[in-house]
Design an enzyme around this catalytic site. Structure first.
Site, PDB file in Angstrom:
ATOM      1  N   ASP A  62      82.600  52.317  51.505  1.00 54.44           N
ATOM      2  CA  ASP A  62      82.976  53.627  52.197  1.00 54.44           C
ATOM      3  C   ASP A  62      83.208  54.796  51.474  1.00 54.44           C
ATOM      4  O   ASP A  62      83.793  54.525  50.372  1.00 54.44           O
ATOM      5  CB  ASP A  62      84.207  53.074  53.184  1.00 54.44           C
ATOM      6  CG  ASP A  62      84.559  54.339  54.140  1.00 54.44           C
ATOM      7  OD1 ASP A  62      83.737  55.097  54.602  1.00 54.44           O
ATOM      8  OD2 ASP A  62      85.624  54.767  54.019  1.00 54.44           O
ATOM      9  N   ASP A 121      87.059  50.989  59.355  1.00 49.30           N
ATOM     10  CA  ASP A 121      86.437  50.058  58.430  1.00 49.30           C
ATOM     11  C   ASP A 121      86.536  48.399  58.631  1.00 49.30           C
ATOM     12  O   ASP A 121      85.993  47.556  58.172  1.00 49.30           O
ATOM     13  CB  ASP A 121      86.825  50.473  56.838  1.00 49.30           C
ATOM     14  CG  ASP A 121      86.422  51.711  56.319  1.00 49.30           C
ATOM     15  OD1 ASP A 121      85.273  52.256  56.856  1.00 49.30           O
ATOM     16  OD2 ASP A 121      87.226  52.310  55.572  1.00 49.30           O
ATOM     17  N   ASP A 173      88.907  51.486  53.539  1.00 52.72           N
ATOM     18  CA  ASP A 173      90.393  51.474  53.684  1.00 52.72           C
ATOM     19  C   ASP A 173      90.966  51.885  54.962  1.00 52.72           C
ATOM     20  O   ASP A 173      92.096  51.765  55.062  1.00 52.72           O
ATOM     21  CB  ASP A 173      90.715  52.635  52.821  1.00 52.72           C
ATOM     22  CG  ASP A 173      90.624  54.264  53.200  1.00 52.72           C
ATOM     23  OD1 ASP A 173      89.418  54.059  53.734  1.00 52.72           O
ATOM     24  OD2 ASP A 173      91.154  54.914  52.951  1.00 52.72           O
TER      25      ASP A 173
END
Length: 671
Positions: free
Chosen positions: A331, A558, A554
């Protein structure tokens, strides 16, 4: 070749053919066989009831054969005076039981070392806390109470040189806190009012008061201990291979032992006693324990080592999968970048103050009146946002104006697009191109598109702002790349791992960030909505069914992707939801620990492979040696007592080799 008739140390005959030595051996070995050896019989019975023969079955058969055959000879000589006691095997049974118990004692000592990481973590937490209480007259007093009595909201004092007993927030005072025992970070961190502290860390100097937020099992330390215990008690998939081999190993050895007894009984010049001697050696030297210990000992040590470096591996399955990762998705925001974006540019249409559509004439130096009105409205709109970019805009507006937020109504967060609300009667929309098309009812002009693209090409995220369905401003936000990200990605790629980036940003911004990180444009997935991240992983899995996929993230958005990946790696400073969904948690939020986790898993599984190789080699050589296969060639044979020693040493060696993982050093990175 063992002699079949031995001279007795006690030649005195009690009965014809029966010596005092035989009686003494019977009397002394019987309690050893059925008292010290009771555990073998109990374990054998339990395993056979479940139709799974373990190593204790081999020990029970071998020692029983030696004991009962010797007892048969003794009583047969009493019943038939013409019979003479020949070779007795009492000492074989006794020595085997003694050696096996000694070996298991040493093995347990060594295995205890594998779990000492959990013990050390448990020892970090103090057993009491200095509670600050206020009486009815408003007077405060402090008293030492057991940690179990501390509850959420209680205020405690932490004195210099003492360990912090709870997770909480500093209310007053300042100090430096050593968090190395949990994060591996060597330098103490400054803590003052408003900063968070973690249970188990050391207050180096300065008295601080802390408001309790989490205690005991709910604290960070408690969760780490829970994760480690879960990891160390779980079974890796490769353990199933060891279990299946061990399950068929014992019957195989019993058959080999029976064949050895039969063959040596038929060999000219041999005897039944000699054949029995070798048959017992086969039973004793065979060791499925080495196979059984090969995986769990390495897993226990490896997970403990990981925890000491701030890498929490939740279970053995995750540790096994991590060493096979072939594609790793990151990400972007908060993972590859700092996650602390800041406003870098503000462009307003020159017609803002007049509220006219006008031409797209953008200015970077709006009037103070226009800018104040803009930030007042947009700051109020973003005050309810939980997105990092939204919080960044709100905090920037606070710095500019220092105002109290205006009334915000009908607030709606639109995932992957932006937000809409009404502030002081003005309808506000803040978001990307798609939201602006819906808000204004048209496409962006060429001039506006050029200004947006120019900012995006610099790696900035551009948010467009409309008021009452009219485009009025552009806000550019930049999120700095983490300093270690470039080196981590280089190492991952050099180790054969394909690195990919997933971002909700537009393609231009995402490609700009990827270019700085040396990530191929083909490996960039831009404009991905939060709920679509898992789809990206699943699509890649369909195209590459044999790939082992990892995902590093995080945020709450996600969590689904972390769960969808074969190995989900959560940044420790991220959300609790993401941490719960992940397979591996990085306590320090240091991207270098992503590579450390993968590197550690590879080292652990190389150690498991070598443990397996040693266990197979040991049995491959040991069983034929005990069966006397090498006697015609080299004259080599192995008495049962030495077979027992070899069996014990084989297990101990596997445990010690796993313990050698404690010498593991983290991979080095260039500064």
């Amino acid at each position: 070749m063992r002699k079949m008739i031995r001279k007795s140390s006690f030649p005195t005959k009690i009965e014809p053919g029966l010596t005092l030595e035989a009686i003494l051996l019977f009397v002394l070995s019987t309690p050893v066989q059925f008292w010290l050896g009771k555990s073998f019989y109990v374990s054998s019975y339990a395993s056979l009831r479940h139709k799974r023969a373990n190593m204790d079955v081999l020990i029970a058969i071998g020692t029983s054969a030696a004991y009962f055959y010797s007892t048969f000879l003794v009583f047969n000589s009493i019943l038939d005076p013409k019979m003479h006691v020949m070779t007795l095997f009492y000492e074989t049974s006794v020595i085997l039981i003694a050696f096996v118990h000694l070996g298991r004692y040493l093995e347990n000592l060594a295995k205890g070392k594998t779990s000492e990481a959990v013990t050390k973590l448990l020892d970090l937490a103090p057993r009491s806390a200095l509670l600050i209480e206020t009486d009815s007259e408003g007077q405060t007093k402090e008293r030492n109470v057991p940690l179990e009595r501390i509850e959420e909201g209680d205020v405690i004092r932490v004195l210099p040189g003492s360990k912090i007993p709870v997770d909480g927030t500093v209310v007053s005072g300042s100090s430096k806190v050593d968090e190395s025992m949990l994060t591996g970070e060597s330098l103490p961190l400054s803590k003052s009012q408003g900063d968070s502290v973690v249970a188990g860390t050391l207050n180096t100097f300065g008295s601080i008061t802390v408001r309790t937020e989490k205690t005991g099992e709910n604290s960070t330390l408690g969760r780490i201990v829970e994760l480690m215990e879960k990891a160390q008690s779980s079974k890796a998939p490769v353990q199933r291979l060891a279990d299946s081999i061990s399950g068929g190993f014992v019957p195989f050895v019993v058959v080999i032992s029976a064949i050895t007894l039969f063959v040596w009984s038929l060999i000219p010049g041999s005897s039944f006693e000699n054949a029995l001697w070798r048959s017992i050696s086969v039973l004793v030297i065979a060791c499925p324990c080495a196979l059984g210990l090969a995986v769990p000992t390495a897993i226990m040590v490896g997970s403990g080592i990981g925890a000491s470096f701030g890498v929490l591996i939740k279970d053995a399955q995750s540790l096994e999968r991590a060493h096979k990762i072939s594609a790793l998705f990151f990400d972007k925001t908060g993972t590859l970048t700092e996650g602390k974006p800041c406003v870098t540019d503000l462009l307003l249409l020159s017609t803002l103050s007049r509220g006219e559509k006008g031409e797209d004439e953008w200015t970077e130096n709006p009037s103070s009146e226009d800018e104040a009105r803009f930030w007042s409205l947009i700051g109020s709109a973003e005050s309810n946002s939980e997105h990092p970019l939204g919080r960044c805009i709100y905090e920037h507006s606070q710095e500019i104006l220092g105002f109290s937020s205006l009334s915000c109504e009908d607030f709606t967060a639109i995932p992957g697009r932006g937000l809409e609300c009404t502030v002081s009667g003005t309808k506000i929309s803040v978001g990307n191109r798609n939201l602006m098309r819906e808000s204004t009812g048209g496409e962006l002009s060429d001039k506006t598109e050029r200004r947006v693209s120019e900012l995006e090409s610099k790696g900035k995220t551009v948010m467009l702002v409309s008021m009452d369905s009219k485009l009025v401003g552009l806000i550019a936000v930049a999120d700095a790349i983490k300093p270690e990200a470039i080196e981590v990605i280089r190492k991952l790629k050099s180790n054969g791992i394909q690195v990919k980036m997933v971002s909700g940003d537009n393609k231009t911004t995402a490609l700009s960030i990827a270019s700085q990180l040396s990530i191929s444009p083909d490996n960039v997935h831009a404009q991905v909505l939060p709920g679509e991240k898992a789809n990206v992983i699943n699509e890649y899995r369909e195209m590459h069914p044999k790939a082992v996929i990892g995902f590093v993230g995080d945020g709450i958005n996600d969590a689904v992707a972390l769960a969808a990946a074969d190995v989900g790696i959560a940044i420790g400073a991220g959300s609790d939801v993401a941490i719960e969904a992940a397979s591996i948690v990085l306590v320090k939020s240091d991207l270098r620990d992503v590579f450390t986790a993968i590197h550690l898993s590879r080292v652990v599984y190389r150690r498991i492979a070598l443990n397996f190789a040693w266990a197979f080699l040991y049995n491959l050589i040991g069983i034929p040696l005990a069966a006397g296969v090498f006697i015609p060639i080299f004259g080599w044979s192995l008495p049962p007592m030495f077979a027992g020693i070899a069996m014990a040493l084989s297990s101990i060696s596997v445990v010690l080799y796993s313990l050698a993982l404690k010498l593991y050093k983290k991979p080095q990175f260039t500064d």
